[in-house]
Scaffold this motif. Structure first.
Motif, PDB file in Angstrom:
ATOM      1  N   TYR A   1       5.892   0.122   1.452  1.00  0.00           N
ATOM      2  CA  TYR A   1       5.759   1.544   0.808  1.00  0.00           C
ATOM      3  C   TYR A   1       6.957   2.138   1.119  1.00  0.00           C
ATOM      4  O   TYR A   1       7.659   2.223   2.294  1.00  0.00           O
ATOM      5  N   ALA A   2       7.570   2.851   0.042  1.00  0.00           N
ATOM      6  CA  ALA A   2       8.688   3.504   0.311  1.00  0.00           C
ATOM      7  C   ALA A   2       9.623   2.510   0.666  1.00  0.00           C
ATOM      8  O   ALA A   2       9.797   1.272   0.346  1.00  0.00           O
ATOM      9  N   ASP A   3      10.467   2.912   1.849  1.00  0.00           N
ATOM     10  CA  ASP A   3      11.649   1.911   2.279  1.00  0.00           C
ATOM     11  C   ASP A   3      11.211   1.258   3.548  1.00  0.00           C
ATOM     12  O   ASP A   3      11.667   0.489   4.327  1.00  0.00           O
ATOM     13  N   LEU A   4       9.773   1.203   3.886  1.00  0.00           N
ATOM     14  CA  LEU A   4       9.051   0.282   4.819  1.00  0.00           C
ATOM     15  C   LEU A   4       8.473  -0.792   4.499  1.00  0.00           C
ATOM     16  O   LEU A   4       7.998  -0.723   3.438  1.00  0.00           O
ATOM     17  N   GLU A   5       8.735  -2.009   5.137  1.00  0.00           N
ATOM     18  CA  GLU A   5       8.110  -3.212   4.522  1.00  0.00           C
ATOM     19  C   GLU A   5       7.574  -3.847   5.966  1.00  0.00           C
ATOM     20  O   GLU A   5       8.106  -4.010   6.942  1.00  0.00           O
ATOM     21  N   MET A   6       6.217  -4.633   5.873  1.00  0.00           N
ATOM     22  CA  MET A   6       5.793  -5.356   7.088  1.00  0.00           C
ATOM     23  C   MET A   6       5.580  -6.667   6.875  1.00  0.00           C
ATOM     24  O   MET A   6       5.054  -6.936   5.473  1.00  0.00           O
ATOM     25  N   ASP A   7       5.841  -7.642   7.526  1.00  0.00           N
ATOM     26  CA  ASP A   7       5.382  -9.128   7.359  1.00  0.00           C
ATOM     27  C   ASP A   7       4.395  -9.424   8.321  1.00  0.00           C
ATOM     28  O   ASP A   7       4.563  -9.194   9.482  1.00  0.00           O
ATOM     29  N   ILE A   8       3.325  -9.617   7.720  1.00  0.00           N
ATOM     30  CA  ILE A   8       1.948  -9.651   8.446  1.00  0.00           C
ATOM     31  C   ILE A   8       2.042 -10.916   9.253  1.00  0.00           C
ATOM     32  O   ILE A   8       1.440 -10.984  10.734  1.00  0.00           O
ATOM     33  N   VAL A   9       2.600 -11.788   8.852  1.00  0.00           N
ATOM     34  CA  VAL A   9       2.540 -13.342   9.557  1.00  0.00           C
ATOM     35  C   VAL A   9       3.446 -13.371  10.745  1.00  0.00           C
ATOM     36  O   VAL A   9       3.138 -13.679  11.744  1.00  0.00           O
ATOM     37  N   SER A  10       4.717 -12.736  10.480  1.00  0.00           N
ATOM     38  CA  SER A  10       5.817 -12.667  11.559  1.00  0.00           C
ATOM     39  C   SER A  10       5.623 -11.412  12.492  1.00  0.00           C
ATOM     40  O   SER A  10       6.206 -11.500  13.403  1.00  0.00           O
TER      41      SER A  10
END
Length: 232
Positions: free
Chosen positions: A135-144
């Protein structure tokens, strides 16, 4: 964390039991009722991510439940899949025109229904389609379990990570403290609602470090939302 919250409105007890089992096996959170009036109350108290709605149910009919859900602000955009033995074209059109997003004619296989649920949720919550939330400039890697903002890694505690994941799965949607407690901490949590404020402050501090814009919006007397126009 559950894939999504499903409200199942079905008065065939055997079918309802089968659907609840299959949906929970796929990690959906499911509430079930056989009554139309109760369905409206449940949806108002805690709006689900999707409604599975039988046409022929006790009390208020499924088609009327669908109509009322669409009229209410808190459920106007909640996806609705209608379940019915009425397979005629006129009935399908009526259901869709009333506000249903999809229409499954009985009999159907539980696997088909679970697939339809997943497909509809992916349309309204694209984050469910993969392991990356953005979202916007945020990113999340759920696995790592890694979070980045504008490419810079952000360190988050477990609770803040779950809280941010919930916001990323529902961008723009306002959640009260009580709703966040239910969805992030769990229904059995005995944590005080004000504790949510503490974790929101920690999350803000982490993701806004370095003078970045605050993207968590505080809505007075309502709660919090992930919003690129956010401001405290």
């Amino acid at each position: 964390m559950a894939k999504g919250r499903i409200l199942l409105v079905e008065d065939d007890s055997a079918l309802a039991e089968l659907l609840v089992f299959n949906l929970r096996r796929e990690e959906f959170e499911v509430r079930h009722t056989a009554d139309g009036e109760e369905a409206l109350l449940l949806a108002q108290e805690n709006p689900p991510d999707l409604v599975l709605l039988d046409w022929m149910i006790e009390g208020v009919s499924g088609i009327e439940v669908c109509r009322r859900l669409r009229r209410r602000a808190e459920t106007a955009n909640v996806p609705i899949i209608m379940l019915t033995a009425r397979g005629e074209e006129a009935d399908r059109i009526r259901g869709l025109e009333t506000g249903a997003d999809d229409y499954i004619t009985k009999p159907f296989s539980p696997r088909e229904l679970v697939a339809r649920v997943g497909a509809v949720l992916r349309r309204v919550r694209p984050a469910l389609a993969g392991e990356q939330l953005r979202y916007a400039d945020l990113e999340m890697d759920i696995v790592s379990h890694k979070v980045r903002r504008d490419g810079v890694t952000i360190a988050l505690g477990p609770t803040e990570f779950r809280l941010l994941r919930h916001f990323l799965e529902h961008p723009g949607r306002v959640f009260s403290r009580e709703r966040l407690l239910d969805n992030v901490w769990g229904h059995d949590s005995d944590i005080e609602p004000r504790t949510v404020d503490v974790h929101i402050r920690r999350l803000r501090k982490a993701i806004n470090e370095g003078g970045r814009a605050d993207i968590i919006r505080t809505v007075r007397s309502a709660g919090y939302a992930l919003d690129s126009d956010g401001r405290s």
